[in-house]
Design a protein around this motif. Sequence first.
Motif, PDB file in Angstrom:
ATOM      1  N   HIS A   1       0.825  -1.206   0.000  1.00  0.00           N
ATOM      2  CA  HIS A   1       0.000   0.000   0.000  1.00  0.00           C
ATOM      3  C   HIS A   1       0.864   1.263   0.000  1.00  0.00           C
ATOM      4  O   HIS A   1       0.546   2.248  -0.670  1.00  0.00           O
ATOM      5  N   PHE A   2       1.946   1.206   0.767  1.00  0.00           N
ATOM      6  CA  PHE A   2       2.828   2.375   0.803  1.00  0.00           C
ATOM      7  C   PHE A   2       3.490   2.580  -0.555  1.00  0.00           C
ATOM      8  O   PHE A   2       3.639   3.713  -1.015  1.00  0.00           O
ATOM      9  N   SER A   3       3.887   1.509  -1.219  1.00  0.00           N
ATOM     10  CA  SER A   3       4.475   1.616  -2.561  1.00  0.00           C
ATOM     11  C   SER A   3       3.499   2.261  -3.540  1.00  0.00           C
ATOM     12  O   SER A   3       3.885   3.074  -4.379  1.00  0.00           O
ATOM     13  N   GLN A   4       2.241   1.913  -3.428  1.00  0.00           N
ATOM     14  CA  GLN A   4       1.219   2.537  -4.276  1.00  0.00           C
ATOM     15  C   GLN A   4       1.091   4.029  -3.958  1.00  0.00           C
ATOM     16  O   GLN A   4       0.923   4.852  -4.858  1.00  0.00           O
ATOM     17  N   LEU A   5       1.175   4.349  -2.689  1.00  0.00           N
ATOM     18  CA  LEU A   5       1.117   5.741  -2.271  1.00  0.00           C
ATOM     19  C   LEU A   5       2.289   6.529  -2.863  1.00  0.00           C
ATOM     20  O   LEU A   5       2.116   7.645  -3.362  1.00  0.00           O
ATOM     21  N   VAL A   6       3.471   5.948  -2.826  1.00  0.00           N
ATOM     22  CA  VAL A   6       4.658   6.594  -3.384  1.00  0.00           C
ATOM     23  C   VAL A   6       4.473   6.819  -4.881  1.00  0.00           C
ATOM     24  O   VAL A   6       4.713   7.916  -5.395  1.00  0.00           O
ATOM     25  N   LYS A   7       4.025   5.797  -5.598  1.00  0.00           N
ATOM     26  CA  LYS A   7       3.824   5.930  -7.039  1.00  0.00           C
ATOM     27  C   LYS A   7       2.791   7.008  -7.354  1.00  0.00           C
ATOM     28  O   LYS A   7       2.922   7.747  -8.328  1.00  0.00           O
ATOM     29  N   GLN A   8       1.770   7.090  -6.552  1.00  0.00           N
ATOM     30  CA  GLN A   8       0.698   8.047  -6.798  1.00  0.00           C
ATOM     31  C   GLN A   8       1.162   9.493  -6.583  1.00  0.00           C
ATOM     32  O   GLN A   8       0.766  10.386  -7.320  1.00  0.00           O
ATOM     33  N   TYR A   9       2.019   9.735  -5.583  1.00  0.00           N
ATOM     34  CA  TYR A   9       2.364  11.098  -5.211  1.00  0.00           C
ATOM     35  C   TYR A   9       3.828  11.482  -5.441  1.00  0.00           C
ATOM     36  O   TYR A   9       4.226  12.600  -5.100  1.00  0.00           O
ATOM     37  N   GLU A  10       4.635  10.603  -6.034  1.00  0.00           N
ATOM     38  CA  GLU A  10       6.054  10.913  -6.173  1.00  0.00           C
ATOM     39  C   GLU A  10       6.308  12.150  -7.041  1.00  0.00           C
ATOM     40  O   GLU A  10       7.185  12.964  -6.737  1.00  0.00           O
ATOM     41  N   LYS A  11       5.541  12.327  -8.110  1.00  0.00           N
ATOM     42  CA  LYS A  11       5.742  13.496  -8.971  1.00  0.00           C
ATOM     43  C   LYS A  11       5.346  14.787  -8.253  1.00  0.00           C
ATOM     44  O   LYS A  11       6.022  15.804  -8.374  1.00  0.00           O
ATOM     45  N   LEU A  12       4.277  14.743  -7.510  1.00  0.00           N
ATOM     46  CA  LEU A  12       3.829  15.913  -6.759  1.00  0.00           C
ATOM     47  C   LEU A  12       4.876  16.317  -5.718  1.00  0.00           C
ATOM     48  O   LEU A  12       5.240  17.498  -5.617  1.00  0.00           O
ATOM     49  N   VAL A  13       5.363  15.354  -4.968  1.00  0.00           N
ATOM     50  CA  VAL A  13       6.361  15.628  -3.936  1.00  0.00           C
ATOM     51  C   VAL A  13       7.640  16.183  -4.566  1.00  0.00           C
ATOM     52  O   VAL A  13       8.211  17.169  -4.093  1.00  0.00           O
ATOM     53  N   PHE A  14       8.088  15.568  -5.667  1.00  0.00           N
ATOM     54  CA  PHE A  14       9.294  16.049  -6.339  1.00  0.00           C
ATOM     55  C   PHE A  14       9.094  17.478  -6.848  1.00  0.00           C
ATOM     56  O   PHE A  14       9.977  18.319  -6.720  1.00  0.00           O
ATOM     57  N   THR A  15       7.934  17.763  -7.408  1.00  0.00           N
ATOM     58  CA  THR A  15       7.652  19.107  -7.924  1.00  0.00           C
ATOM     59  C   THR A  15       7.712  20.150  -6.815  1.00  0.00           C
ATOM     60  O   THR A  15       8.292  21.225  -6.992  1.00  0.00           O
ATOM     61  N   ILE A  16       7.137  19.837  -5.676  1.00  0.00           N
ATOM     62  CA  ILE A  16       7.170  20.767  -4.543  1.00  0.00           C
ATOM     63  C   ILE A  16       8.621  21.036  -4.132  1.00  0.00           C
ATOM     64  O   ILE A  16       9.037  22.183  -3.991  1.00  0.00           O
ATOM     65  N   CYS A  17       9.380  19.972  -3.967  1.00  0.00           N
ATOM     66  CA  CYS A  17      10.783  20.118  -3.547  1.00  0.00           C
ATOM     67  C   CYS A  17      11.597  20.870  -4.603  1.00  0.00           C
ATOM     68  O   CYS A  17      12.382  21.760  -4.278  1.00  0.00           O
ATOM     69  N   SER A  18      11.383  20.526  -5.847  1.00  0.00           N
ATOM     70  CA  SER A  18      12.130  21.142  -6.938  1.00  0.00           C
ATOM     71  C   SER A  18      11.848  22.628  -7.054  1.00  0.00           C
ATOM     72  O   SER A  18      12.763  23.436  -7.248  1.00  0.00           O
ATOM     73  N   GLN A  19      10.608  23.013  -6.921  1.00  0.00           N
ATOM     74  CA  GLN A  19      10.264  24.425  -7.026  1.00  0.00           C
ATOM     75  C   GLN A  19      10.804  25.234  -5.855  1.00  0.00           C
ATOM     76  O   GLN A  19      11.102  26.413  -6.005  1.00  0.00           O
ATOM     77  N   MET A  20      10.948  24.598  -4.736  1.00  0.00           N
ATOM     78  CA  MET A  20      11.429  25.337  -3.568  1.00  0.00           C
ATOM     79  C   MET A  20      12.946  25.450  -3.526  1.00  0.00           C
ATOM     80  O   MET A  20      13.478  26.498  -3.161  1.00  0.00           O
ATOM     81  N   VAL A  21      13.668  24.385  -3.894  1.00  0.00           N
ATOM     82  CA  VAL A  21      15.128  24.427  -3.759  1.00  0.00           C
ATOM     83  C   VAL A  21      15.853  24.718  -5.068  1.00  0.00           C
ATOM     84  O   VAL A  21      17.029  25.064  -5.046  1.00  0.00           O
ATOM     85  N   ARG A  22      15.197  24.566  -6.198  1.00  0.00           N
ATOM     86  CA  ARG A  22      15.780  24.865  -7.510  1.00  0.00           C
ATOM     87  C   ARG A  22      17.068  24.091  -7.791  1.00  0.00           C
ATOM     88  O   ARG A  22      17.998  24.611  -8.386  1.00  0.00           O
ATOM     89  N   ASP A  23      17.111  22.867  -7.317  1.00  0.00           N
ATOM     90  CA  ASP A  23      18.270  22.011  -7.551  1.00  0.00           C
ATOM     91  C   ASP A  23      17.746  20.595  -7.754  1.00  0.00           C
ATOM     92  O   ASP A  23      17.150  20.012  -6.839  1.00  0.00           O
ATOM     93  N   PHE A  24      17.969  20.039  -8.936  1.00  0.00           N
ATOM     94  CA  PHE A  24      17.399  18.744  -9.299  1.00  0.00           C
ATOM     95  C   PHE A  24      17.823  17.642  -8.330  1.00  0.00           C
ATOM     96  O   PHE A  24      16.978  16.902  -7.821  1.00  0.00           O
ATOM     97  N   GLN A  25      19.125  17.517  -8.066  1.00  0.00           N
ATOM     98  CA  GLN A  25      19.610  16.450  -7.190  1.00  0.00           C
ATOM     99  C   GLN A  25      19.084  16.616  -5.766  1.00  0.00           C
ATOM    100  O   GLN A  25      18.691  15.639  -5.135  1.00  0.00           O
ATOM    101  N   GLU A  26      19.103  17.842  -5.265  1.00  0.00           N
ATOM    102  CA  GLU A  26      18.590  18.066  -3.908  1.00  0.00           C
ATOM    103  C   GLU A  26      17.104  17.775  -3.838  1.00  0.00           C
ATOM    104  O   GLU A  26      16.620  17.250  -2.843  1.00  0.00           O
ATOM    105  N   ALA A  27      16.364  18.106  -4.892  1.00  0.00           N
ATOM    106  CA  ALA A  27      14.927  17.816  -4.921  1.00  0.00           C
ATOM    107  C   ALA A  27      14.691  16.306  -4.867  1.00  0.00           C
ATOM    108  O   ALA A  27      13.771  15.839  -4.194  1.00  0.00           O
TER     109      ALA A  27
END
Length: 168
Positions: free
Chosen positions: A5-31
């Motif tokens: 179930h957690f793996s499904q949760l990760v697949k469902q929200y991984e792009k959203l989480v990455f987008t939030i991190c990426s927009q805030m830190v402006r660094d691909f690897q750090e995101a």
Amino acid sequence: MTNEHFSQLVKQYEKLVFTICSQMVRDFQEAQNLSQETFLSAYRSIDSCPSDQYKPWLCRIASNKAKDYLKSAYARRVAIPGEETLDAIPSHASPEDLYIEGESESRAQRIVRNLQEPYQKVSVLYFLEEKSVEEIAEALKRPKKTVQTQLYRAKAMLREQLGKELSQ
């Protein structure tokens, strides 16, 4: 919650989480790193979140991780001579934008330095050294009105030269 179930949760929200991190830190690897840390934190405390609140909960964790990163000593490190600090780089600028901006500045400086006299000295002092008209008049021992006229003509020449270079 099971691992499946957690793996499904990760697949469902991984792009959203990455987008939030990426927009805030402006660094691909750090995101990417912050996204992993977000899901690791979520996994450790998944039982404390109601099942209908996973999305806002993950968004909150991701934004907090990014904020913590930005506050960290790593993000505020002292610059080595010749290296820009993170504060000196506009957060909206991409590496491509920074390169283009640097190229444009060096091209403009070259054009200013290649102007004919008397426009070259006046332009260097005004555009590159950011002196006022009064300071230029005093330094070159010319009337203020003469400096203003020379700057007006120099600006027209610069516009023409930059226009030619941009059209090429």
